[in-house]
Scaffold this motif. Structure first.
Motif, PDB file in Angstrom:
ATOM      1  N   TRP A   1       0.831  -1.204   0.000  1.00 37.83           N
ATOM      2  CA  TRP A   1       0.000   0.000   0.000  1.00 37.83           C
ATOM      3  C   TRP A   1       0.866   1.255   0.000  1.00 37.83           C
ATOM      4  O   TRP A   1       0.461   2.287  -0.526  1.00 37.83           O
ATOM      5  CB  TRP A   1      -0.979   0.007   1.176  1.00 37.83           C
ATOM      6  CG  TRP A   1      -0.334   0.049   2.518  1.00 37.83           C
ATOM      7  CD1 TRP A   1      -0.079  -1.009   3.337  1.00 37.83           C
ATOM      8  CD2 TRP A   1       0.167   1.202   3.204  1.00 37.83           C
ATOM      9  NE1 TRP A   1       0.551  -0.586   4.489  1.00 37.83           N
ATOM     10  CE2 TRP A   1       0.711   0.771   4.434  1.00 37.83           C
ATOM     11  CE3 TRP A   1       0.208   2.556   2.900  1.00 37.83           C
ATOM     12  CZ2 TRP A   1       1.282   1.645   5.353  1.00 37.83           C
ATOM     13  CZ3 TRP A   1       0.775   3.431   3.817  1.00 37.83           C
ATOM     14  CH2 TRP A   1       1.307   2.980   5.026  1.00 37.83           C
ATOM     15  N   ALA A   2       2.052   1.175   0.601  1.00 33.88           N
ATOM     16  CA  ALA A   2       2.929   2.341   0.663  1.00 33.88           C
ATOM     17  C   ALA A   2       3.400   2.732  -0.733  1.00 33.88           C
ATOM     18  O   ALA A   2       3.497   3.922  -1.050  1.00 33.88           O
ATOM     19  CB  ALA A   2       4.122   2.060   1.568  1.00 33.88           C
ATOM     20  N   ARG A   3       3.699   1.745  -1.581  1.00 31.14           N
ATOM     21  CA  ARG A   3       4.103   2.046  -2.959  1.00 31.14           C
ATOM     22  C   ARG A   3       2.955   2.703  -3.716  1.00 31.14           C
ATOM     23  O   ARG A   3       3.151   3.666  -4.453  1.00 31.14           O
ATOM     24  CB  ARG A   3       4.553   0.782  -3.685  1.00 31.14           C
ATOM     25  CG  ARG A   3       4.983   1.076  -5.112  1.00 31.14           C
ATOM     26  CD  ARG A   3       5.510  -0.184  -5.806  1.00 31.14           C
ATOM     27  NE  ARG A   3       5.855   0.113  -7.171  1.00 31.14           N
ATOM     28  CZ  ARG A   3       5.024  -0.055  -8.199  1.00 31.14           C
ATOM     29  NH1 ARG A   3       3.813  -0.526  -8.001  1.00 31.14           N
ATOM     30  NH2 ARG A   3       5.401   0.254  -9.417  1.00 31.14           N
ATOM     31  N   LEU A   4       1.745   2.210  -3.508  1.00 28.37           N
ATOM     32  CA  LEU A   4       0.585   2.798  -4.187  1.00 28.37           C
ATOM     33  C   LEU A   4       0.333   4.230  -3.719  1.00 28.37           C
ATOM     34  O   LEU A   4       0.030   5.110  -4.528  1.00 28.37           O
ATOM     35  CB  LEU A   4      -0.652   1.929  -3.970  1.00 28.37           C
ATOM     36  CG  LEU A   4      -0.584   0.528  -4.565  1.00 28.37           C
ATOM     37  CD1 LEU A   4      -1.815  -0.284  -4.182  1.00 28.37           C
ATOM     38  CD2 LEU A   4      -0.418   0.585  -6.073  1.00 28.37           C
ATOM     39  N   VAL A   5       0.487   4.468  -2.419  1.00 29.04           N
ATOM     40  CA  VAL A   5       0.319   5.824  -1.892  1.00 29.04           C
ATOM     41  C   VAL A   5       1.396   6.739  -2.457  1.00 29.04           C
ATOM     42  O   VAL A   5       1.119   7.874  -2.870  1.00 29.04           O
ATOM     43  CB  VAL A   5       0.342   5.821  -0.343  1.00 29.04           C
ATOM     44  CG1 VAL A   5       0.483   7.216   0.221  1.00 29.04           C
ATOM     45  CG2 VAL A   5      -0.907   5.152   0.201  1.00 29.04           C
ATOM     46  N   ALA A   6       2.641   6.252  -2.492  1.00 26.17           N
ATOM     47  CA  ALA A   6       3.736   7.061  -3.030  1.00 26.17           C
ATOM     48  C   ALA A   6       3.512   7.370  -4.509  1.00 26.17           C
ATOM     49  O   ALA A   6       3.761   8.492  -4.957  1.00 26.17           O
ATOM     50  CB  ALA A   6       5.072   6.347  -2.825  1.00 26.17           C
ATOM     51  N   LEU A   7       3.040   6.380  -5.274  1.00 19.71           N
ATOM     52  CA  LEU A   7       2.746   6.629  -6.692  1.00 19.71           C
ATOM     53  C   LEU A   7       1.644   7.676  -6.847  1.00 19.71           C
ATOM     54  O   LEU A   7       1.754   8.582  -7.684  1.00 19.71           O
ATOM     55  CB  LEU A   7       2.330   5.326  -7.390  1.00 19.71           C
ATOM     56  CG  LEU A   7       3.448   4.350  -7.713  1.00 19.71           C
ATOM     57  CD1 LEU A   7       2.863   3.015  -8.162  1.00 19.71           C
ATOM     58  CD2 LEU A   7       4.368   4.915  -8.780  1.00 19.71           C
ATOM     59  N   ALA A   8       0.605   7.575  -6.030  1.00 23.76           N
ATOM     60  CA  ALA A   8      -0.484   8.548  -6.103  1.00 23.76           C
ATOM     61  C   ALA A   8       0.019   9.951  -5.752  1.00 23.76           C
ATOM     62  O   ALA A   8      -0.334  10.931  -6.425  1.00 23.76           O
ATOM     63  CB  ALA A   8      -1.615   8.137  -5.164  1.00 23.76           C
ATOM     64  N   LEU A   9       0.862  10.052  -4.721  1.00 16.97           N
ATOM     65  CA  LEU A   9       1.409  11.355  -4.347  1.00 16.97           C
ATOM     66  C   LEU A   9       2.299  11.931  -5.452  1.00 16.97           C
ATOM     67  O   LEU A   9       2.316  13.148  -5.668  1.00 16.97           O
ATOM     68  CB  LEU A   9       2.193  11.253  -3.043  1.00 16.97           C
ATOM     69  CG  LEU A   9       1.356  11.034  -1.780  1.00 16.97           C
ATOM     70  CD1 LEU A   9       2.255  10.761  -0.583  1.00 16.97           C
ATOM     71  CD2 LEU A   9       0.445  12.215  -1.522  1.00 16.97           C
ATOM     72  N   CYS A  10       3.016  11.066  -6.152  1.00 15.29           N
ATOM     73  CA  CYS A  10       3.844  11.537  -7.276  1.00 15.29           C
ATOM     74  C   CYS A  10       2.976  12.133  -8.369  1.00 15.29           C
ATOM     75  O   CYS A  10       3.289  13.199  -8.913  1.00 15.29           O
ATOM     76  CB  CYS A  10       4.670  10.383  -7.853  1.00 15.29           C
ATOM     77  SG  CYS A  10       6.008   9.853  -6.798  1.00 15.29           S
ATOM     78  N   TRP A  11       1.892  11.450  -8.705  1.00 18.05           N
ATOM     79  CA  TRP A  11       1.021  11.956  -9.769  1.00 18.05           C
ATOM     80  C   TRP A  11       0.330  13.251  -9.348  1.00 18.05           C
ATOM     81  O   TRP A  11       0.147  14.156 -10.165  1.00 18.05           O
ATOM     82  CB  TRP A  11       0.013  10.896 -10.195  1.00 18.05           C
ATOM     83  CG  TRP A  11       0.678   9.820 -10.994  1.00 18.05           C
ATOM     84  CD1 TRP A  11       0.890   8.531 -10.616  1.00 18.05           C
ATOM     85  CD2 TRP A  11       1.259   9.958 -12.301  1.00 18.05           C
ATOM     86  NE1 TRP A  11       1.566   7.866 -11.609  1.00 18.05           N
ATOM     87  CE2 TRP A  11       1.802   8.703 -12.650  1.00 18.05           C
ATOM     88  CE3 TRP A  11       1.381  11.009 -13.188  1.00 18.05           C
ATOM     89  CZ2 TRP A  11       2.446   8.489 -13.858  1.00 18.05           C
ATOM     90  CZ3 TRP A  11       2.022  10.793 -14.403  1.00 18.05           C
ATOM     91  CH2 TRP A  11       2.542   9.545 -14.731  1.00 18.05           C
ATOM     92  N   VAL A  12      -0.031  13.352  -8.072  1.00 16.74           N
ATOM     93  CA  VAL A  12      -0.612  14.608  -7.577  1.00 16.74           C
ATOM     94  C   VAL A  12       0.419  15.725  -7.669  1.00 16.74           C
ATOM     95  O   VAL A  12       0.111  16.845  -8.093  1.00 16.74           O
ATOM     96  CB  VAL A  12      -1.133  14.444  -6.130  1.00 16.74           C
ATOM     97  CG1 VAL A  12      -1.460  15.782  -5.500  1.00 16.74           C
ATOM     98  CG2 VAL A  12      -2.342  13.528  -6.108  1.00 16.74           C
ATOM     99  N   GLY A  13       1.658  15.422  -7.292  1.00 17.90           N
ATOM    100  CA  GLY A  13       2.726  16.418  -7.389  1.00 17.90           C
ATOM    101  C   GLY A  13       2.970  16.875  -8.814  1.00 17.90           C
ATOM    102  O   GLY A  13       3.209  18.063  -9.071  1.00 17.90           O
ATOM    103  N   LEU A  14       2.905  15.954  -9.760  1.00 14.51           N
ATOM    104  CA  LEU A  14       3.074  16.333 -11.166  1.00 14.51           C
ATOM    105  C   LEU A  14       1.884  17.147 -11.673  1.00 14.51           C
ATOM    106  O   LEU A  14       2.050  18.053 -12.492  1.00 14.51           O
ATOM    107  CB  LEU A  14       3.298  15.093 -12.027  1.00 14.51           C
ATOM    108  CG  LEU A  14       4.641  14.390 -11.807  1.00 14.51           C
ATOM    109  CD1 LEU A  14       4.712  13.102 -12.620  1.00 14.51           C
ATOM    110  CD2 LEU A  14       5.804  15.310 -12.143  1.00 14.51           C
TER     111      LEU A  14
END
Length: 147
Positions: free
Chosen positions: A82-95
């Motif tokens: 779940w941490a990888r999925l959260v990190a991926l989601a945060l990356c896309w939000v940041g972009l």
């Protein structure tokens, strides 16, 4: 409470190697340092005006935001999917925020805002990292039955 604790720590797969791949370690270090700096700046009262999110938060909110990143770093080190999925989601939000910055503040602000999410995204999408966070990771070079 014990059941919740078991669920939290047992979501990392038993077949996974004990040490995370180097990109996960690099990502965790970057998150520890970034989250730690946000916490320190919030505690000494300087606050952070660099980030889109942290600039909108009060000092206690910035400290909680930094703690979120430190917790996320630890969860990535433990191999929690779940941490990888959260990190991926945060990356896309940041972009996405960087895209808004492109139109609102210009290319220089957009690039400054996009550097870290893009770096994290590159690290999270490496093949070794994807395999390590997979539900049934296979040792390098072996194939799953049916492939």
């Amino acid at each position: 409470m014990v059941r919740l604790r078991r669920l939290w720590f047992n979501t990392a797969m038993a077949q996974r190697p004990t040490a995370p791949p180097p990109p996960v370690t690099v990502l965790a270090i970057l998150l520890y340092v970034g989250g730690g700096l946000v916490i320190v700046y919030a505690l000494i009262g300087m606050g952070s005006s660099a980030g889109a999110v942290t600039s909108m938060l009060p000092a206690w909110g910035q400290a909680l935001y930094g703690a979120l990143y430190v917790g996320l770093a630890r969860a990535l080190q433990l191999g929690l999917r779940w941490a990888r999925l959260v990190a991926l989601a945060l990356c896309w939000v940041g972009l996405a925020v960087a895209t808004v910055y492109l139109f609102a503040r210009g290319p220089q602000a957009a690039v400054a805002q996009a550097v870290w999410p893009a770096t994290y995204l590159v690290l999270l999408t490496r093949s070794g990292v994807r395999e390590w966070f997979a539900p049934n990771p296979t040792p390098t070079g072996e194939r799953q039955p049916g492939e």
